[in-house]
Motif scaffolding. Sequence first.
Motif, PDB file in Angstrom:
ATOM      1  N   GLU A  76       0.805  -1.225   0.000  1.00 16.18           N
ATOM      2  CA  GLU A  76       0.000   0.000   0.000  1.00 16.18           C
ATOM      3  C   GLU A  76       0.836   1.273   0.000  1.00 16.18           C
ATOM      4  O   GLU A  76       0.311   2.366   0.185  1.00 16.18           O
ATOM      5  CB  GLU A  76      -0.947  -0.017   1.204  1.00 16.18           C
ATOM      6  N   GLN A  77       2.152   1.144  -0.219  1.00 16.43           N
ATOM      7  CA  GLN A  77       2.990   2.339  -0.246  1.00 16.43           C
ATOM      8  C   GLN A  77       2.674   3.181  -1.481  1.00 16.43           C
ATOM      9  O   GLN A  77       2.168   2.676  -2.476  1.00 16.43           O
ATOM     10  CB  GLN A  77       4.485   1.963  -0.233  1.00 16.43           C
ATOM     11  N   PRO A  78       2.960   4.486  -1.425  1.00 13.93           N
ATOM     12  CA  PRO A  78       2.682   5.372  -2.565  1.00 13.93           C
ATOM     13  C   PRO A  78       3.439   4.925  -3.820  1.00 13.93           C
ATOM     14  O   PRO A  78       4.567   4.440  -3.745  1.00 13.93           O
ATOM     15  CB  PRO A  78       3.165   6.744  -2.083  1.00 13.93           C
ATOM     16  N   HIS A  79       2.787   5.093  -4.946  1.00  7.96           N
ATOM     17  CA  HIS A  79       3.405   4.752  -6.230  1.00  7.96           C
ATOM     18  C   HIS A  79       4.435   5.804  -6.621  1.00  7.96           C
ATOM     19  O   HIS A  79       4.204   7.009  -6.478  1.00  7.96           O
ATOM     20  CB  HIS A  79       2.324   4.679  -7.311  1.00  7.96           C
ATOM     21  N   ARG A  80       5.585   5.350  -7.118  1.00  8.32           N
ATOM     22  CA  ARG A  80       6.602   6.260  -7.636  1.00  8.32           C
ATOM     23  C   ARG A  80       6.385   6.443  -9.127  1.00  8.32           C
ATOM     24  O   ARG A  80       6.470   5.476  -9.898  1.00  8.32           O
ATOM     25  CB  ARG A  80       8.011   5.702  -7.401  1.00  8.32           C
ATOM     26  N   PRO A  81       6.070   7.662  -9.586  1.00 13.30           N
ATOM     27  CA  PRO A  81       5.808   7.879 -11.014  1.00 13.30           C
ATOM     28  C   PRO A  81       6.975   7.433 -11.882  1.00 13.30           C
ATOM     29  O   PRO A  81       8.138   7.636 -11.552  1.00 13.30           O
ATOM     30  CB  PRO A  81       5.591   9.393 -11.109  1.00 13.30           C
ATOM     31  N   VAL A  82       6.644   6.804 -13.001  1.00 13.70           N
ATOM     32  CA  VAL A  82       7.632   6.320 -13.965  1.00 13.70           C
ATOM     33  C   VAL A  82       7.154   6.704 -15.365  1.00 13.70           C
ATOM     34  O   VAL A  82       6.023   6.423 -15.721  1.00 13.70           O
ATOM     35  CB  VAL A  82       7.806   4.789 -13.890  1.00 13.70           C
ATOM     36  N   GLY A  83       8.010   7.346 -16.151  1.00 13.66           N
ATOM     37  CA  GLY A  83       7.623   7.718 -17.512  1.00 13.66           C
ATOM     38  C   GLY A  83       7.079   9.126 -17.588  1.00 13.66           C
ATOM     39  O   GLY A  83       6.492   9.643 -16.635  1.00 13.66           O
ATOM     40  N   ASP A  84       7.264   9.761 -18.738  1.00 15.59           N
ATOM     41  CA  ASP A  84       6.857  11.164 -18.868  1.00 15.59           C
ATOM     42  C   ASP A  84       5.457  11.335 -19.457  1.00 15.59           C
ATOM     43  O   ASP A  84       4.882  12.425 -19.408  1.00 15.59           O
ATOM     44  CB  ASP A  84       7.877  11.935 -19.724  1.00 15.59           C
ATOM     45  N   GLY A  85       4.888  10.295 -20.056  1.00 14.54           N
ATOM     46  CA  GLY A  85       3.541  10.387 -20.600  1.00 14.54           C
ATOM     47  C   GLY A  85       3.416  11.200 -21.862  1.00 14.54           C
ATOM     48  O   GLY A  85       2.298  11.469 -22.325  1.00 14.54           O
ATOM     49  N   LEU A  86       4.539  11.597 -22.454  1.00 15.48           N
ATOM     50  CA  LEU A  86       4.476  12.412 -23.670  1.00 15.48           C
ATOM     51  C   LEU A  86       3.929  11.587 -24.827  1.00 15.48           C
ATOM     52  O   LEU A  86       4.319  10.442 -25.042  1.00 15.48           O
ATOM     53  CB  LEU A  86       5.859  12.965 -24.017  1.00 15.48           C
ATOM     54  N   LEU A  87       3.052  12.197 -25.587  1.00 11.62           N
ATOM     55  CA  LEU A  87       2.415  11.514 -26.705  1.00 11.62           C
ATOM     56  C   LEU A  87       3.286  11.620 -27.942  1.00 11.62           C
ATOM     57  O   LEU A  87       3.578  12.723 -28.417  1.00 11.62           O
ATOM     58  CB  LEU A  87       1.034  12.125 -26.961  1.00 11.62           C
ATOM     59  N   THR A  88       3.738  10.478 -28.455  1.00  9.55           N
ATOM     60  CA  THR A  88       4.588  10.461 -29.644  1.00  9.55           C
ATOM     61  C   THR A  88       3.807  10.000 -30.879  1.00  9.55           C
ATOM     62  O   THR A  88       4.402   9.685 -31.910  1.00  9.55           O
ATOM     63  CB  THR A  88       5.810   9.550 -29.423  1.00  9.55           C
ATOM     64  N   TRP A  89       2.490   9.939 -30.740  1.00 12.11           N
ATOM     65  CA  TRP A  89       1.617   9.657 -31.886  1.00 12.11           C
ATOM     66  C   TRP A  89       1.368  10.963 -32.626  1.00 12.11           C
ATOM     67  O   TRP A  89       1.032  11.981 -32.031  1.00 12.11           O
ATOM     68  CB  TRP A  89       0.296   9.076 -31.382  1.00 12.11           C
ATOM     69  N   HIS A  90       1.524  10.946 -33.930  1.00 12.02           N
ATOM     70  CA  HIS A  90       1.431  12.189 -34.703  1.00 12.02           C
ATOM     71  C   HIS A  90       0.213  12.211 -35.631  1.00 12.02           C
ATOM     72  O   HIS A  90       0.160  13.002 -36.573  1.00 12.02           O
ATOM     73  CB  HIS A  90       2.704  12.398 -35.521  1.00 12.02           C
ATOM     74  N   GLU A 126      -7.148   5.454 -30.404  1.00 15.43           N
ATOM     75  CA  GLU A 126      -6.568   6.783 -30.609  1.00 15.43           C
ATOM     76  C   GLU A 126      -7.306   7.846 -29.804  1.00 15.43           C
ATOM     77  O   GLU A 126      -6.696   8.829 -29.361  1.00 15.43           O
ATOM     78  CB  GLU A 126      -6.590   7.133 -32.098  1.00 15.43           C
ATOM     79  N   MET A 127      -8.599   7.670 -29.590  1.00 12.38           N
ATOM     80  CA  MET A 127      -9.363   8.642 -28.815  1.00 12.38           C
ATOM     81  C   MET A 127      -8.936   8.664 -27.340  1.00 12.38           C
ATOM     82  O   MET A 127      -9.151   9.646 -26.641  1.00 12.38           O
ATOM     83  CB  MET A 127     -10.858   8.347 -28.914  1.00 12.38           C
ATOM     84  N   LEU A 128      -8.321   7.571 -26.897  1.00 11.33           N
ATOM     85  CA  LEU A 128      -7.859   7.496 -25.516  1.00 11.33           C
ATOM     86  C   LEU A 128      -6.564   8.265 -25.282  1.00 11.33           C
ATOM     87  O   LEU A 128      -6.257   8.638 -24.141  1.00 11.33           O
ATOM     88  CB  LEU A 128      -7.608   6.035 -25.125  1.00 11.33           C
ATOM     89  N   PHE A 129      -5.765   8.452 -26.322  1.00 13.23           N
ATOM     90  CA  PHE A 129      -4.401   8.947 -26.156  1.00 13.23           C
ATOM     91  C   PHE A 129      -4.295  10.244 -25.355  1.00 13.23           C
ATOM     92  O   PHE A 129      -3.463  10.339 -24.439  1.00 13.23           O
ATOM     93  CB  PHE A 129      -3.732   9.114 -27.521  1.00 13.23           C
ATOM     94  N   PRO A 130      -5.089  11.279 -25.648  1.00 13.42           N
ATOM     95  CA  PRO A 130      -4.940  12.522 -24.870  1.00 13.42           C
ATOM     96  C   PRO A 130      -5.204  12.330 -23.374  1.00 13.42           C
ATOM     97  O   PRO A 130      -4.495  12.898 -22.538  1.00 13.42           O
ATOM     98  CB  PRO A 130      -5.967  13.472 -25.507  1.00 13.42           C
ATOM     99  N   LEU A 159       0.446   1.031 -28.558  1.00 13.98           N
ATOM    100  CA  LEU A 159       0.662   1.881 -27.383  1.00 13.98           C
ATOM    101  C   LEU A 159       2.135   2.248 -27.248  1.00 13.98           C
ATOM    102  O   LEU A 159       2.475   3.378 -26.860  1.00 13.98           O
ATOM    103  CB  LEU A 159       0.172   1.172 -26.126  1.00 13.98           C
ATOM    104  N   ARG A 160       3.019   1.308 -27.557  1.00 17.43           N
ATOM    105  CA  ARG A 160       4.448   1.594 -27.437  1.00 17.43           C
ATOM    106  C   ARG A 160       4.915   2.599 -28.475  1.00 17.43           C
ATOM    107  O   ARG A 160       5.860   3.349 -28.244  1.00 17.43           O
ATOM    108  CB  ARG A 160       5.237   0.286 -27.543  1.00 17.43           C
ATOM    109  N   THR A 161       4.246   2.644 -29.612  1.00 23.79           N
ATOM    110  CA  THR A 161       4.548   3.667 -30.610  1.00 23.79           C
ATOM    111  C   THR A 161       3.992   5.022 -30.181  1.00 23.79           C
ATOM    112  O   THR A 161       4.644   6.058 -30.344  1.00 23.79           O
ATOM    113  CB  THR A 161       3.967   3.274 -31.972  1.00 23.79           C
ATOM    114  N   ALA A 162       2.786   5.007 -29.616  1.00 22.19           N
ATOM    115  CA  ALA A 162       2.135   6.258 -29.222  1.00 22.19           C
ATOM    116  C   ALA A 162       2.784   6.892 -28.003  1.00 22.19           C
ATOM    117  O   ALA A 162       2.725   8.110 -27.825  1.00 22.19           O
ATOM    118  CB  ALA A 162       0.656   6.012 -28.946  1.00 22.19           C
TER     119      ALA A 162
END
Length: 420
Positions: A76-90, A126-130, A159-162
């Motif tokens: 139950e410890q707090p989650h440590r954020p991983v990844g920047d979440g930047l969208l690389t789908w164009h 694709e509608m989920l990406f934002p 997802l790995r491309t986006a």
Amino acid sequence: MNLAGAQLTENELMRLTVSNIAQATSLPALIQEHGRWCCQRCGDRKPVQLPDGRFYCSACVSIGRLTNRDLLYRFEQPHRPVGDGLLTWHGTLTPAQQKASTALQTSVTAGADHLIWAVTGAGKTEMLFPTISQMVQQGKRVAIVSPRIDVIRELAPRLRTAFATTPIAVRYGGHFDQTDSDLMLATVHQLLRFHRAFDLIVVDEVDAFPMAGTPMLHRAVQGARRGPVVYLTATPDRPLKAAMRKGLMVSRLFRRFHGHPLPVPAIRLMNFKKLPSQLPPAIVKWVRDVVATGRSCLLFVPKISWAPQIAALVQRNGLRVAGVASTDRLRAEKITAFRQRKIQVLVTTTILERGVTVPRCVVGVVAAADRAFTASALVQIAGRAGRAADSADDPVVFFTDRYTLALLAAKRQIVMMNGR
């Protein structure tokens, strides 16, 4: 491995590369409530007694047996954020997709559940990406789940491309990725290994087997959430429609991203008395003719045992053919070969009614009146055709020896969606 939010058994912990078990809270796997045993992993209240007197949960036994003498470990410890979440789908969303995507972001920001009711090929992913990008950039955790392994395998490379700069954990039966990530892609069963872990859960193909009619999997979603749930489907079932009437927010998209209507199935009557040992010549001719146009062909059959038999019959006509079913260990390899057009015809059961996207692909259903083909399954199967803008009119044919309500309802639903 970061185990924040994990809910694991002792056996599972022994298989993982972890060293922080001291941070876990242990609790009995099964507890008694009002004189009845209750599983603390899946919430089922109908345990089965073993000969030695122990009780075990049969509802979630597929991911490991739990008895009243076992423990669960919750981190139950707090989650440590991983990844920047930047969208690389164009890519670019259509106006209809953008409207649904914006409505989804509004719901998620408000902490409300949301349904995206969209035809197959409408671009639901694709509608989920934002929304996904926004959540991960805020350091929140997102799980995208589906009842079907093939859907997860299809989504993973997309997802790995986006989100090329964000680690993604992919988990399903026989494949447990230990990647630390804010974004997990998994089968619904994997949520049983989490407790109040995700700020957003997206359930793709929510009405698909085995989730449809399995309350335990719906409880798995509820147990793993600590934020809103988004449901995606082209064929909402009765519980979802009831939730809509009670106020569940919904976005409807009845046109594909390329704007063309859905292929309307043709229904062809014929005699099937000699199936599966002999295939009607009209079906063989139809398969040869459509393959001659440069298209691939998905040929659906109602029984697992039929797939290799029908494949062998079609193969006699000089075509590159394979049969595939849920029991096939080479299923992933055959589907990949089909996508690469090394296989021209793939004979399959309803296991591929969802989650497989192949451009320039025609669809045939053999013995379409069989009970294995429900109306929703037939709609999903028909949705495998016409996915590409340059081949939006890929034919779909239901081969049958009689009309059924499911056949007529599926065709009527597709015509209805085209008219909206």
